[in-house]
Design a protein around this motif. Structure first.
Motif, PDB file in Angstrom:
ATOM      1  N   ARG A 184       0.845  -1.186   0.000  1.00  0.00           N
ATOM      2  CA  ARG A 184       0.000   0.000   0.000  1.00  0.00           C
ATOM      3  C   ARG A 184       0.880   1.236   0.000  1.00  0.00           C
ATOM      4  N   ILE A 185       0.573   2.182  -0.864  1.00  0.00           N
ATOM      5  CA  ILE A 185       1.211   3.490  -0.806  1.00  0.00           C
ATOM      6  C   ILE A 185       0.127   4.515  -0.525  1.00  0.00           C
ATOM      7  N   THR A 186       0.507   5.603   0.113  1.00  0.00           N
ATOM      8  CA  THR A 186      -0.455   6.632   0.479  1.00  0.00           C
ATOM      9  C   THR A 186      -0.071   7.930  -0.212  1.00  0.00           C
ATOM     10  N   ILE A 187      -1.003   8.497  -0.945  1.00  0.00           N
ATOM     11  CA  ILE A 187      -0.724   9.671  -1.764  1.00  0.00           C
ATOM     12  C   ILE A 187      -1.632  10.820  -1.352  1.00  0.00           C
ATOM     13  N   LYS A 188      -1.060  11.970  -1.149  1.00  0.00           N
ATOM     14  CA  LYS A 188      -1.816  13.175  -0.829  1.00  0.00           C
ATOM     15  C   LYS A 188      -1.896  14.065  -2.063  1.00  0.00           C
ATOM     16  N   LYS A 189      -3.062  14.618  -2.320  1.00  0.00           N
ATOM     17  CA  LYS A 189      -3.217  15.545  -3.431  1.00  0.00           C
ATOM     18  C   LYS A 189      -2.552  16.863  -3.085  1.00  0.00           C
ATOM     19  N   GLU A 190      -1.562  17.251  -3.885  1.00  0.00           N
ATOM     20  CA  GLU A 190      -0.821  18.474  -3.652  1.00  0.00           C
ATOM     21  C   GLU A 190      -1.142  19.503  -4.734  1.00  0.00           C
ATOM     22  N   GLU A 191      -1.293  20.753  -4.323  1.00  0.00           N
ATOM     23  CA  GLU A 191      -1.589  21.805  -5.291  1.00  0.00           C
ATOM     24  C   GLU A 191      -0.474  21.959  -6.317  1.00  0.00           C
ATOM     25  N   GLN A 192       0.769  21.679  -5.914  1.00  0.00           N
ATOM     26  CA  GLN A 192       1.905  21.822  -6.817  1.00  0.00           C
ATOM     27  C   GLN A 192       2.334  20.487  -7.433  1.00  0.00           C
ATOM     28  N   GLY A 193       1.622  19.431  -7.119  1.00  0.00           N
ATOM     29  CA  GLY A 193       2.011  18.117  -7.626  1.00  0.00           C
ATOM     30  C   GLY A 193       1.315  17.787  -8.937  1.00  0.00           C
ATOM     31  N   LEU A 194       2.072  17.652  -9.993  1.00  0.00           N
ATOM     32  CA  LEU A 194       1.482  17.379 -11.297  1.00  0.00           C
ATOM     33  C   LEU A 194       0.793  16.020 -11.328  1.00  0.00           C
ATOM     34  N   PHE A 195       1.457  15.001 -10.808  1.00  0.00           N
ATOM     35  CA  PHE A 195       0.888  13.660 -10.856  1.00  0.00           C
ATOM     36  C   PHE A 195      -0.322  13.535  -9.945  1.00  0.00           C
ATOM     37  N   THR A 196      -0.227  14.056  -8.726  1.00  0.00           N
ATOM     38  CA  THR A 196      -1.343  13.889  -7.793  1.00  0.00           C
ATOM     39  C   THR A 196      -2.578  14.653  -8.262  1.00  0.00           C
ATOM     40  N   GLN A 197      -2.376  15.793  -8.916  1.00  0.00           N
ATOM     41  CA  GLN A 197      -3.522  16.521  -9.479  1.00  0.00           C
ATOM     42  C   GLN A 197      -4.225  15.666 -10.533  1.00  0.00           C
ATOM     43  N   TRP A 198      -3.428  15.052 -11.414  1.00  0.00           N
ATOM     44  CA  TRP A 198      -4.018  14.194 -12.438  1.00  0.00           C
ATOM     45  C   TRP A 198      -4.688  12.976 -11.818  1.00  0.00           C
ATOM     46  N   LEU A 199      -4.004  12.354 -10.839  1.00  0.00           N
ATOM     47  CA  LEU A 199      -4.522  11.117 -10.247  1.00  0.00           C
ATOM     48  C   LEU A 199      -5.875  11.334  -9.586  1.00  0.00           C
ATOM     49  N   PHE A 200      -6.010  12.402  -8.817  1.00  0.00           N
ATOM     50  CA  PHE A 200      -7.246  12.631  -8.089  1.00  0.00           C
ATOM     51  C   PHE A 200      -8.363  13.160  -8.992  1.00  0.00           C
ATOM     52  N   ASP A 201      -8.001  13.952 -10.001  1.00  0.00           N
ATOM     53  CA  ASP A 201      -9.019  14.606 -10.825  1.00  0.00           C
ATOM     54  C   ASP A 201      -9.383  13.829 -12.088  1.00  0.00           C
ATOM     55  N   HIS A 202      -8.414  13.078 -12.636  1.00  0.00           N
ATOM     56  CA  HIS A 202      -8.646  12.448 -13.930  1.00  0.00           C
ATOM     57  C   HIS A 202      -8.256  10.965 -13.971  1.00  0.00           C
ATOM     58  N   GLY A 203      -7.544  10.469 -12.983  1.00  0.00           N
ATOM     59  CA  GLY A 203      -7.058   9.091 -13.020  1.00  0.00           C
ATOM     60  C   GLY A 203      -8.197   8.088 -12.940  1.00  0.00           C
ATOM     61  N   PRO A 204      -8.123   6.982 -13.691  1.00  0.00           N
ATOM     62  CA  PRO A 204      -9.152   5.936 -13.615  1.00  0.00           C
ATOM     63  C   PRO A 204      -9.085   5.206 -12.276  1.00  0.00           C
ATOM     64  N   GLU A 205     -10.159   4.498 -11.953  1.00  0.00           N
ATOM     65  CA  GLU A 205     -10.212   3.781 -10.672  1.00  0.00           C
ATOM     66  C   GLU A 205      -9.159   2.684 -10.615  1.00  0.00           C
ATOM     67  N   LYS A 206      -8.933   2.008 -11.745  1.00  0.00           N
ATOM     68  CA  LYS A 206      -7.923   0.956 -11.815  1.00  0.00           C
ATOM     69  C   LYS A 206      -7.077   1.169 -13.063  1.00  0.00           C
ATOM     70  N   PHE A 207      -5.763   1.051 -12.890  1.00  0.00           N
ATOM     71  CA  PHE A 207      -4.866   1.123 -14.036  1.00  0.00           C
ATOM     72  C   PHE A 207      -3.531   0.499 -13.655  1.00  0.00           C
ATOM     73  N   LYS A 208      -2.803   0.052 -14.654  1.00  0.00           N
ATOM     74  CA  LYS A 208      -1.526  -0.604 -14.424  1.00  0.00           C
ATOM     75  C   LYS A 208      -0.404   0.428 -14.328  1.00  0.00           C
ATOM     76  N   VAL A 209       0.565   0.145 -13.466  1.00  0.00           N
ATOM     77  CA  VAL A 209       1.730   1.017 -13.338  1.00  0.00           C
ATOM     78  C   VAL A 209       2.987   0.161 -13.343  1.00  0.00           C
ATOM     79  N   ASN A 210       4.085   0.751 -13.771  1.00  0.00           N
ATOM     80  CA  ASN A 210       5.388   0.098 -13.678  1.00  0.00           C
ATOM     81  C   ASN A 210       6.033   0.485 -12.361  1.00  0.00           C
ATOM     82  N   ILE A 211       6.505  -0.500 -11.626  1.00  0.00           N
ATOM     83  CA  ILE A 211       7.106  -0.222 -10.323  1.00  0.00           C
ATOM     84  C   ILE A 211       8.461  -0.895 -10.212  1.00  0.00           C
TER      85      ILE A 211
END
Length: 204
Positions: free
Chosen positions: A16-43
């Motif tokens: 589990r990773i925990t992500i906070k939506k940041e006003e200056q964070g490009l990825f977190t803005q996309w994740l919270f506003d536009h990211g799909p419920e499920k998607f694959k990521v490379n880790i």
């Protein structure tokens, strides 16, 4: 880079990773506003230098600010799994009581493990962390290993106090995090040969 805040081992291993939506964070803005419920990521495998020194027998004092609490969830769980009697105290700072996360998990662990304790420090209701707070926490534990993870201002305030008190730098471990995608926040990473001191900080 995000911190692993829990793992579950059954037939397979889940992290589990925990992500906070940041006003200056490009990825977190996309994740919270536009990211799909499920998607694959490379880790990649978990990595980094901000890990609990399990060889030390000294008590542990953790200063967390906001989402900087995430690594200390794993610290507490790891020590619990090893059935250690090493004391761990966490000072958790946030803007207000509404910003505290993992409170239920910590409270459950505290009920089961007397080695663990936590002080919640909501700035709006109780004021900001003070030098007296830091001094009292250190004195209550003796000469603890100190771990710091949180906003830059909080980190600098604590480190300045520890420098003034000539605290042993080999017992100070600091994790610095920046907003992904904001170029001006980045600075060169320390050499791998450097030891973890106040001025030798791993960035994430």
């Amino acid at each position: 880079v995000y911190t692993v805040s829990n793992y579950i081992k059954n037939q397979s291993i889940a992290f589990r990773i925990t992500i906070k939506k940041e006003e200056q964070g490009l990825f977190t803005q996309w994740l919270f506003d536009h990211g799909p419920e499920k998607f694959k990521v490379n880790i990649t495998a978990p990595q980094g230098n901000f890990v609990l020194n399990e060889k030390s027998k000294d008590p542990v004092l953790c200063f967390a600010g906001g989402i900087g609490i995430t690594p200390f969830v794993m610290y507490a769980k790891s020590l619990s799994n090893f059935n250690t009697f090493r004391r761990v105290h966490i000072i958790y700072c946030a803007k207000s009581r509404d910003y505290f996360v993992f409170a239920d998990e910590f409270n459950t662990m505290i009920e089961k493990n007397h080695f663990l304790s936590i002080d919640y420090k909501p700035k709006k209701e109780e004021g900001a962390l003070t030098k007296n707070d830091i001094e009292n926490a250190i004195n209550n534990l003796g000469q603890p290993d100190i771990y710091i993870c949180g906003p830059t201002k909080l980190e600098q305030f604590i480190c300045q106090y520890l420098t003034e008190k000539q605290y042993n730098p080999n017992q100070i471990f600091v994790e610095r995090f920046h907003y992904s995608g904001i170029r001006e926040h980045f600075s060169p990473k320390p050499s791998p040969s450097q030891q973890p001191t106040i001025n030798s900080i791993r960035e994430r």
